[in-house]
Design a protein around this motif. Structure first.
Motif, mmCIF file in Angstrom:
data_model
loop_
_atom_site.group_PDB
_atom_site.id
_atom_site.type_symbol
_atom_site.label_atom_id
_atom_site.label_comp_id
_atom_site.label_asym_id
_atom_site.label_seq_id
_atom_site.Cartn_x
_atom_site.Cartn_y
_atom_site.Cartn_z
ATOM 1 N N VAL A 217 -3.841 20.883 24.406
ATOM 2 C CA VAL A 217 -2.755 19.937 24.669
ATOM 3 C C VAL A 217 -1.945 20.470 25.839
ATOM 4 N N VAL A 240 -5.620 16.741 25.996
ATOM 5 C CA VAL A 240 -4.561 15.742 25.805
ATOM 6 C C VAL A 240 -3.512 15.979 26.881
ATOM 7 N N GLU A 241 -3.191 14.958 27.644
ATOM 8 C CA GLU A 241 -2.248 15.082 28.760
ATOM 9 C C GLU A 241 -1.370 13.838 28.877
ATOM 10 N N MET A 260 -3.299 12.110 21.578
ATOM 11 C CA MET A 260 -3.174 13.113 20.524
ATOM 12 C C MET A 260 -3.681 12.594 19.180
ATOM 13 N N ILE A 270 -6.781 23.264 17.606
ATOM 14 C CA ILE A 270 -5.822 22.650 18.526
ATOM 15 C C ILE A 270 -4.921 23.752 19.060
ATOM 16 N N THR A 272 -1.659 24.206 21.741
ATOM 17 C CA THR A 272 -0.664 23.548 22.589
ATOM 18 C C THR A 272 -0.252 24.482 23.723
ATOM 19 N N THR A 274 2.184 23.137 26.488
ATOM 20 C CA THR A 274 2.908 22.107 27.238
ATOM 21 C C THR A 274 4.293 22.531 27.717
ATOM 22 N N ALA A 279 4.499 18.553 20.793
ATOM 23 C CA ALA A 279 3.244 18.076 21.383
ATOM 24 C C ALA A 279 2.285 17.649 20.272
#
Length: 422
Positions: A217, A240-241, A260, A270, A272, A274, A279
């Motif tokens: 992510v 994921v963006e 997501m 997963i 993250t 970010t 997120a």
């Protein structure tokens, strides 16, 4: 500089063990070695007090030793409650005589007590990783903040916070954004975070990455590195963006890109990265696949909505070191690593030594540069001077025994002209 025994870090055996690890890391830090050799002669930081809020690892210890070799009085505290390696903190206190207020696993109150103990030394310069030191100084000690000559910031999250302070007129001294140096983010964020995050996940779980669905992510420099390393281990990577340019780049790098909710139902892992809150948020939790491993590679433990995870779970338990199991109402099990804190440091030893050699060389050289600029810079966030960034790159290449080409006079003239054409 202050008594550190209340942190239970005066154990000499632990300190000796930490010193061995610090010396082991030092072997792979040739850029800092060259800076130290020069500074032992020139003493550019003579009499300067430096307070550094960093992850207390072997690499950080070597930065502190170089600063001290350059004449500085150095005091350290931790920039994350779970990133301190206690034997390293003990070695700094007992073996190297560098006061270090840090212990792994402290609570929120103790964490900020340690930061304030560091600030009590009255630093001339600050070195930060995440900006907790700087924001505490500005919120609680504004008059002291106005007396600071300057500072530097290690990570993306901290630079974002500092730029927000500068926009609001709340930053009282100049800070160098070390994170923005080419020899920092292109290598530390990408190769360092990529390798160390996977290392942390593997240490915590001992699960197989090959054949898994691995969701990243955020596709900034850290996310790029994590995705590349997961793919290299045989995972099917999904990104994921929110940024269309980064999403498009991920597609062209060969990754699947989706939202997501869609990714949550497929993911075995997963991660993250970010720098933002939630997120993996409340609305995504019902979609999480049974058995998914959640972890965070961003600076703060806010990227995964842990309170929402707690609310939606019917039970929770620690199933092994650094792995907490949340059993949802429908029986799905969700596993959270390291309380949602930095997985590479909480479950591993952080970035590889070779990349931190460059990052910390930027920190050291930026500290010396700030002293030469005293009274010349207004409060704000500044880039690492190009000559420092380039020097670090050239020193690293030299350490690898690599020679690069030089432009000829003719080539320089051509690049500076507009007359020549087809």
């Amino acid at each position: 500089m202050g008594e550190c025994s209340y942190l239970r870090l005066t154990d000499e055996d632990m300190g000796r063990n930490g010193a061995e690890r610090i010396e082991w890391a030092w072997r792979k830090m040739p850029v800092l070695q060259q800076v130290r050799d020069e500074w032992e002669r020139t003493q550019p930081l003579s009499g300067v007090k430096i307070a550094a809020c960093l992850h207390i690892s072997a690499k950080t210890a070597n930065l502190a030793r170089v600063l001290k070799a350059g004449g500085a009085e150095v005091v350290l505290c931790a920039s994350n409650p779970l990133s301190t390696q206690d034997d390293i903190a003990a070695a700094l206190n007992v073996v190297y005589g560098i006061p270090t207020f840090a212990r792994r696993g402290v609570d929120h109150e103790t964490y900020y007590h340690q930061i304030n103990a560091t600030l009590d030394t009255g630093p001339d310069l600050t070195i930060d990783d995440g900006a907790d030191l700087v924001t505490t100084l500005h919120r609680e000690r504004p008059e002291q903040a106005r007396r600071v000559i300057g500072g530097s910031e290690e990570t993306t999250t901290g630079v974002v916070r500092l730029r927000s302070m500068a926009r609001d007129g709340a930053l009282y001294y100049p800070v160098v954004a070390v994170n923005d140096a080419m020899t920092k983010h292109l290598f530390d964020n990408r190769y360092g975070t990529g390798q160390s995050s996977l290392d942390g996940i593997l240490r915590a779980t001992n699960y197989l990455i090959a054949g898994s669905v691995f969701v990243v992510v955020g596709y900034g420099w850290c996310g790029r590195g994590i995705a590349a390393r997961a793919r290299g281990l045989g995972a099917r990577v999904i990104v994921v963006e929110v940024d269309p340019f980064k999403a498009l780049e991920a597609v062209m790098d060969g990754h699947e890109v989706t939202n997501m909710k869609e990714a949550a139902g497929k993911a075995d892992f997963i991660v993250t990265a970010t720098g933002d809150v939630h997120a993996v948020g409340r609305e995504h939790i019902p979609y999480l696949k049974d058995g998914v491993i959640l972890s965070n590679a961003g600076h703060f433990n806010v990227e995964i909505d842990i309170p929402a995870l707690e609310e939606q779970a019917r039970s929770r338990r620690l199933v092994k070191k650094d792995v907490e199991e949340f059993t949802m109402q429908d029986g799905r099990r969700v596993y959270l690593l390291a309380e949602g804190r930095l997985v590479n440091l909480a479950c591993g030893e952080g970035h590889p030594v070779e990349v931190m050699d460059m990052s910390f060389a930027n920190q050291a050289l930026s500290a010396a540069w700030l002293i030469t600029q005293q009274g010349k810079l207004s409060p704000g966030v500044y880039r690492v001077p190009r000559e420092i960034d380039e020097r670090v790159a050239r020193l690293k290449l030299a350490a690898y025994g690599i020679e690069i080409e030089e432009l000829t006079a003719e080539q320089k003239e051509y690049l500076a002209s507009w007359q020549a054409g087809t």
